[in-house]
Write an enzyme that holds these catalytic residues in place. Structure first.
Site, PDB file in Angstrom:
ATOM      1  N   HIS A   7     118.702  54.452 111.564  1.00  0.00           N
ATOM      2  CA  HIS A   7     119.732  54.282 112.587  1.00  0.00           C
ATOM      3  C   HIS A   7     119.102  53.923 113.938  1.00  0.00           C
ATOM      4  CE1 HIS A   7     121.962  56.570 109.551  1.00  0.00           C
ATOM      5  NE2 HIS A   7     123.042  56.030 110.078  1.00  0.00           N
ATOM      6  N   ASP A  65     123.624  48.103 104.069  1.00  0.00           N
ATOM      7  CA  ASP A  65     123.871  49.265 104.908  1.00  0.00           C
ATOM      8  C   ASP A  65     124.479  48.735 106.213  1.00  0.00           C
ATOM      9  OD1 ASP A  65     123.951  51.840 105.887  1.00  0.00           O
ATOM     10  OD2 ASP A  65     121.815  52.243 105.602  1.00  0.00           O
TER      11      ASP A  65
END
Length: 599
Positions: free
Chosen positions: A247, A320
């Site tokens: 992230h 993702d």
């Protein structure tokens, strides 16, 4: 235009009813042929729209709050989810309960939103949506709980060493999602968590044994299919050995090809063999697979060479989230979309700028940088998936809101999951038979670094008639707070201290304050039980603690069962699904995989 949309829907609906009665191979060929005929009738813009899985703000397809409307306008230039679907004709939507989207409030509302989105999509294009959610259970749970049944999460399931428990857990999840009109779950995590400092996977993994993880991944796939939803295995080619969170950066997996084959790839091979519907790529660089060091999502060698060709996966390959820094830092929205598609990805999840990314793909196809056949191959797969999963038929039908309310949180679901969670609690250390403990009149002090866990543990002891003092020490207690807790411990018969993720993120300073609290309590010669409420590795920071329990999460059921084990109402039966290394020397094992005490 309307007649063409009706024709698209009619053709696919008839194909689904025809193929449902056919053997699998013939059915797949029929689905593919029908999808091909649908693609031939679509415009370039419609085809490109199908590549995107987007988020929309609001709890209704047609009427949303002003805050949700403002968010949709900022992202897409229109106010409601229905208008977004008409403008961009995406192939899928992913629900969130945070990020400002606020899609998930109650079973009735979610079902109504799903129905509205499907009606809006069919009205716009004649095509249904893949409606998805990240409902892993445990640490990553989007559904409102309650009424949704709270699941223990993968590492807790791994600690039961019972594939049937995992299958049942995921079957319940699938049934609840299906009742709400959600067609696909972005679960299970198929990563093998061999790095205790992994900040992004951890308890989301079933464990550290490739063989066990493979077995549990297959159980999860069977469970979700039984529940009625499509399944996503993630994060390919394996996100288990990193101390970087994708992230916030681009992790590098340094495994050799032989290590990848032995550790990371077996669960994905098992998922393909079990009929997984989608596989999600990871934003990680793997030099052994692609020396250019691009994220796996953007790598033709990884996506097409390894997953599509070597592993033989013919389902949907999805990215993702493209808005996290593992992708976005190096690849802006336009470049990310085109590069991932060229690598072999079928669906682009959460592009941070859909208008820019959509236009970039259209331009890439028109200019020849992406061939028309490459685009069509992905759209055929997307539509084949929708036909195979029956999405062209009426998904919800009459009384769908009532049905959602009846199914989500059924009493039998709840009782089954409570029993499964109980089987996960792991007694890692119990010097001199310290457990079970019977407390005296002065009662119990509950403290620690996880405020939710402290509150839930205290409530559980209180419900059993104990006199309880609760002191939330905070994640980084200073010397004054530690002294306050130690002083309170002097007046208690028993101290229960919750620790949370001391190894996550790596480095010798991780969790120093929490470790200082535990060591101060141990030095005070008080009866101390340590409960690791996140990953089970915390014990290696204070190996002299006499009693250590691992719960793999801070859910109410997990912590209530920890209290049951402490006071002797129920014995422990979980076993570690990971090994716990000696702190500072990962080559040495403190507790091996499969360790778990009884009393």
């Amino acid at each position: 235009m309307t007649s063409r949309r009706q024709a698209l829907a009619g053709m696919a609906g008839a194909a689904w009813m025809w193929s449902a009665a056919m053997p699998n191979a013939a059915s797949a060929a029929s689905d593919r042929a029908t999808a091909r005929s649908l693609v031939d009738r679509m415009t370039l813009e419609e085809k490109v729209g199908q590549l995107f899985m987007i988020e929309v703000a609001g709890q209704d397809a047609f009427r949303v709050s002003e805050a949700a409307a403002a968010l949709n306008r900022r992202r897409y230039g229109v106010a409601t989810p229905a208008e977004v679907l008409r403008k961009y004709a995406p192939g899928g939507v992913i629900y969130f309960s945070a990020r400002g989207d606020d899609n998930l409030a109650s079973p009735r509302q979610i079902a109504r939103l799903s129905d509205g989105l499907q009606r809006a999509s069919r009205s716009a294009t004649g095509l249904p949506l893949i409606i998805s959610v990240d409902q892993e259970g445990g640490a990553v749970s989007r559904m409102p709980t309650p009424p949704a049944t709270p699941q223990p999460g993968n590492m807790a399931l791994g600690a039961t060493w019972s594939p049937s428990d995992a299958r049942r857990s995921y079957e319940i999840t699938g049934a609840e999602l299906h009742a709400c009109g959600i067609t696909a779950d972005h679960a299970p995590v198929a990563d093998v968590n061999v790095n205790p400092a992994n900040p992004v996977i951890g308890v989301r993994s079933f464990g550290a044994s490739p063989q066990a993880v493979s077995t549990f991944v297959q159980a999860a796939i069977k469970g979700l299919h039984r529940g009625g939803v499509a399944v996503t295995a993630k994060h390919f080619p394996g996100h288990g050995d990193t101390d970087t969170d994708s992230h916030f950066g681009l992790p590098r997996i340094t495994h050799s090809r032989s290590q990848l084959d032995a550790i990371d790839l077996p669960p994905f091979r098992a998922a393909v063999a079990a009929g997984v519907d989608l596989i999600m790529t990871a934003h990680i660089s793997v030099p052994a697979l692609d020396p250019t060091l691009v994220p796996a999502t953007m790598s033709h060698a990884v996506v097409t060479g390894l997953l599509r060709e070597e592993l033989g996966f013919d389902g949907l390959i999805v990215t993702d989230a493209l808005d996290i820094q593992g992708a976005s830092k190096q690849f802006p929205p336009d470049k990310a979309a085109v590069t991932a598609l060229a690598a072999g990805v079928d669906m682009l999840v959460l592009s941070p700028d859909l208008p820019l990314a959509h236009a970039a793909v259209v331009d890439a196809v028109r200019s020849g940088r992406i061939s028309a056949s490459r685009l069509d191959a992905s759209v055929v797969r997307i539509l084949s998936h929708k036909i195979r999963r029956g999405l062209f038929t009426d998904v919800l039908g009459d009384g769908f809101e009532d049905r959602a309310e009846r199914v989500v949180g059924r009493p039998e679901f709840r009782s089954d999951v409570v029993a499964i969670t109980a089987r996960s609690t792991t007694l890692v250390k119990n010097d001199n038979g310290a457990l079970p403990i019977r407390t005296g009149a002065r009662g119990v002090l509950v403290t620690g670094s996880d405020s939710v866990a402290v509150s839930r543990l205290a409530a559980s002891f209180t419900s059993r008639g104990h006199a309880v003092t609760s002191l939330d020490a905070g994640a980084t207690p200073d010397r004054g707070r530690i002294d306050e807790v130690v002083a309170a411990a002097a007046a208690a018969d028993l101290v229960v201290v919750a620790t949370s993720g001391l190894t996550v993120g790596g480095g010798k300073d991780a969790g120093v304050a929490q470790v200082g609290l535990v060591r101060a309590l141990l030095a005070a010669k008080t009866r101390v039980v340590v409960v690791g409420v996140r990953t089970p590795y915390d014990i290696n920071r204070f190996p002299d603690a006499p009693v250590y329990l691992a719960t793999y999460g801070n859910g109410a059921d997990a912590l209530d069962h920890a209290v049951q084990v402490i006071v002797g109402e129920h014995g422990p039966s979980g076993r570690l699904p990971v090994s716990i290394p000696v702190a500072g020397d990962p080559s040495q094992t403190l507790f091996p995989i499969g360790h778990g005490l009884r009393y």
